[in-house]
Design a protein around this motif. Sequence first.
Motif, PDB file in Angstrom:
ATOM      1  N   PHE A 138      37.575  34.318  45.728  1.00 32.49           N
ATOM      2  CA  PHE A 138      38.105  35.657  45.993  1.00 32.49           C
ATOM      3  C   PHE A 138      37.120  36.759  45.593  1.00 32.49           C
ATOM      4  O   PHE A 138      37.203  37.876  46.100  1.00 32.49           O
ATOM      5  CB  PHE A 138      39.496  35.870  45.396  1.00 32.49           C
ATOM      6  CG  PHE A 138      39.574  36.028  43.918  1.00 32.49           C
ATOM      7  CD1 PHE A 138      39.380  37.273  43.323  1.00 32.49           C
ATOM      8  CD2 PHE A 138      39.869  34.948  43.105  1.00 32.49           C
ATOM      9  CE1 PHE A 138      39.458  37.421  41.948  1.00 32.49           C
ATOM     10  CE2 PHE A 138      39.961  35.092  41.737  1.00 32.49           C
ATOM     11  CZ  PHE A 138      39.740  36.332  41.156  1.00 32.49           C
ATOM     12  N   ARG A 181      34.622  42.513  51.630  1.00 28.40           N
ATOM     13  CA  ARG A 181      35.463  43.649  52.011  1.00 28.40           C
ATOM     14  C   ARG A 181      34.807  44.971  51.603  1.00 28.40           C
ATOM     15  O   ARG A 181      34.770  45.931  52.367  1.00 28.40           O
ATOM     16  CB  ARG A 181      36.817  43.501  51.314  1.00 28.40           C
ATOM     17  CG  ARG A 181      37.993  43.910  52.150  1.00 28.40           C
ATOM     18  CD  ARG A 181      39.325  43.605  51.459  1.00 28.40           C
ATOM     19  NE  ARG A 181      39.325  43.960  50.063  1.00 28.40           N
ATOM     20  CZ  ARG A 181      39.440  43.095  49.063  1.00 28.40           C
ATOM     21  NH1 ARG A 181      39.586  41.804  49.309  1.00 28.40           N
ATOM     22  NH2 ARG A 181      39.428  43.496  47.813  1.00 28.40           N
ATOM     23  N   ASP A 193      39.885  47.565  39.317  1.00 31.76           N
ATOM     24  CA  ASP A 193      40.640  46.323  39.498  1.00 31.76           C
ATOM     25  C   ASP A 193      42.026  46.561  38.893  1.00 31.76           C
ATOM     26  O   ASP A 193      42.146  47.273  37.884  1.00 31.76           O
ATOM     27  CB  ASP A 193      39.912  45.205  38.721  1.00 31.76           C
ATOM     28  CG  ASP A 193      40.460  43.812  39.002  1.00 31.76           C
ATOM     29  OD1 ASP A 193      41.683  43.627  38.942  1.00 31.76           O
ATOM     30  OD2 ASP A 193      39.655  42.905  39.264  1.00 31.76           O
ATOM     31  N   SER A 225      43.773  42.280  43.750  1.00 28.25           N
ATOM     32  CA  SER A 225      43.003  43.061  42.776  1.00 28.25           C
ATOM     33  C   SER A 225      42.800  44.498  43.235  1.00 28.25           C
ATOM     34  O   SER A 225      42.463  45.360  42.444  1.00 28.25           O
ATOM     35  CB  SER A 225      41.652  42.398  42.559  1.00 28.25           C
ATOM     36  OG  SER A 225      40.977  42.309  43.806  1.00 28.25           O
ATOM     37  N   GLY A 226      43.013  44.744  44.512  1.00 24.13           N
ATOM     38  CA  GLY A 226      42.879  46.081  45.074  1.00 24.13           C
ATOM     39  C   GLY A 226      43.488  46.074  46.459  1.00 24.13           C
ATOM     40  O   GLY A 226      43.923  45.009  46.930  1.00 24.13           O
ATOM     41  N   GLN A 265      46.709  38.555  39.335  1.00 21.89           N
ATOM     42  CA  GLN A 265      46.791  39.968  39.734  1.00 21.89           C
ATOM     43  C   GLN A 265      48.255  40.374  39.903  1.00 21.89           C
ATOM     44  O   GLN A 265      48.619  41.521  39.649  1.00 21.89           O
ATOM     45  CB  GLN A 265      46.044  40.208  41.039  1.00 21.89           C
ATOM     46  CG  GLN A 265      44.616  39.708  41.059  1.00 21.89           C
ATOM     47  CD  GLN A 265      43.638  40.495  40.201  1.00 21.89           C
ATOM     48  OE1 GLN A 265      42.564  39.999  39.896  1.00 21.89           O
ATOM     49  NE2 GLN A 265      43.985  41.692  39.793  1.00 21.89           N
TER      50      GLN A 265
END
Lengths: 409, 331
Positions: free
Chosen positions: A204, A211, B144, B185-186, B195
């Motif tokens: 991730f 991203r 974050d 996380s965002g 998260q």
Amino acid sequence: MSQHGIARSTRVRTEEQKLLEIERIKKYRALEDQVRSRASRTDYTAELFHLTSQLLRLNPEYYTTWNVRRRCLISSLLSKPSPGSSLSRASPSSSPAATPTRPSASSSSSSSTAIPPSPGSPTAGTSGTTAEAGQTKDAEILTSELTFTIPLLIDSPKCYWIWNYRLWILQQIIERLPIAAARQVWEDELGLASKMLNKDRRNFHAWGYRRQVVEKLESAVLEGQSMVEPEFAYTDKMIRTDLSNFSAWHRRSKLIPRLLDERRADDASRRAFLDKELALIREALNVGPEDQSLWYYHQYLVLNLVTTAGRPTIAPALATEDRVTYLTRELVDIKDLLEDYVGVKLIYEALMEYTMYMCQLEERKPDADERAQLIEWLRQLKKLDPMRKGRWEDAERDYGLAEPRFTIT
Amino acid sequence: MAGTASALPDELGLVASAHVRYIQSLDTRKDEYEYWLTEHLRLNGLYWGLTALYLLGRPDALPRDKTIDFVLSCQHENGGFGAAPGHDAHMLSTVSAVQILALIDAFDELEARGKGKAQVGKYIAGLQNRQTGTFAGDEWGEEDTRFLYGAFNALSLLGLLDLVDVGRAVDHIVSCANFDGGYGSGPGAESHAAQIFTCVAALAIADRKDLIDKARLGAWLSERQITGGGLNGRPEKKEDVCYSWWVLSSLEMIGKTDWIDKDSLIAFILRCQDPERGGISDRPGDMVDVWHTLFGITGLSLLGYEGLEPVDEVYCLPKSTIARVLGDERF
């Protein structure tokens, strides 16, 4: 941060091993001491910079050392920002060396990979040769930093600090190099993200990095434009390599609303798009109904049919009866799966959930047939998936399917 | 991999005293290279170890005065804490410092000998991005939802939550929600159990749990339990003891711990113990560490395992600590 997946050993260290370890500790601490004592004197020179290279290769998790390295770059290695630029405002608060020191002559970081800024860029060459020379040197140093972090990332692909440092360097590149040159560097980062995702398709950190890189490449800062089409194509590629890659399915779900908007898709093409996605996931489910990743994406598509609250949907103009037709088709297909696959609880879960969606769409309660089916599916779920018994019991109660019992009131 | 695990007796219980000895031994391992490589986690490690000891009913197992001295020695002029003396200030170590001082009831020492609560609050509040509401980890700007939660946790313990824009932070969390009910996380990031914990707990501190899609999130979290009883952090991933905390505390906060099989999770955590030398690992038979030791124990505590102090699902501190620090302010 912690030990993951390292086998427990009951081995006792020999005397020789202990001595070797003590020697190793000594060397590490000596290096650390040098870095610390220089940093505490705010001695942010090329020498300290090179010491941080050594220390970070031994311990890339040492976040303070990454910060020391940044301060060396800002204070002495990189050219001084021109007054009024964003850089001159961005001196980190706790850096005692915010006042730039002398430009160090010994600071050239030798790297064969440095990319010089493109000579034809609009901002280069306007203020004479000194600025140009500064830019060339900055380009060399910053690209060399990108090179430095690659082997560390490959060894520690889940280390937050390395990814962050790399993004910080990339930001310096935007602030110090002509746009065309900076853009080229940022475009190359997509290659790194892909490389890291080929090594671990679910990492991730790498997905997040990708991203962020794409967002920046799309932004005005890099004179960018939308990359939603190539990014969507990338998820296609990743999914076709590995259907079970939920990270790719997730990314796809996030890109779709934008993709359709940017294509200015009319109602018919939105519908065609939905048909294609449903066909894709149906095909995948036909061979892998045990795979949660596939069901989550299927759920995403189905939610597009039943809920509109606050979220962009794939085919917002569908009339309720069309939505019912779509959902009926899905339910029929999923029921067919029951003939080929015995004992797959995810099939029952989908049937139950989507039947309730159907009722929600038609604003009604389950009819007698549905009720009987729901009772049967819940019976299967309790049998096949006893771990989540509490959840099935709650569903039974919430859907009003529990056997009537005598209750004490 | 399961070699060691299957050799353990089925009825293995919590080897509490071995865990206490293991945690006590952590600061004596200076002849191990790993000790020096992990100095950037020293303050966090102290929080993990000390909280585990409190939950094990052994608050006295590490000396209180030395703990205070060490914590205060990590503080910078700006109020923030580094992971150890000489390490830069960071949100993560600052939160650990506040949690430790709350745990050992030493906020008065922070006033008397440290830089004071107000300065700590100022440091944390200064890391909020006032446009988006989220938080950075330090001056270098990484953002974050972990840092947002950390800020809420520490500021609320200090009674200083009003230093930040809570509403905007809540909006940010909402922008991190995904269709599956989880959070990343965002904005745009994939749902991930750790998260999710940070987002759900931050919403709990802000008293905005109404914003959570509890049915869908509960379903997603419950699917994290896989054959063998352990929990994973994302679909189609391996189980890991630390998710006993991230997943279970999140389920607790939305009132759905009954949606998983508690007995098989207890058994999984217990199988990850090193019965001789103490400590808990990510999976049976792996190397133990203090992080997994804490989250194994907090998991067991949430599961109501006998002999453990109850843990607070939002703060990851003993409930008794939270009751003392927050008192009636807790909604």
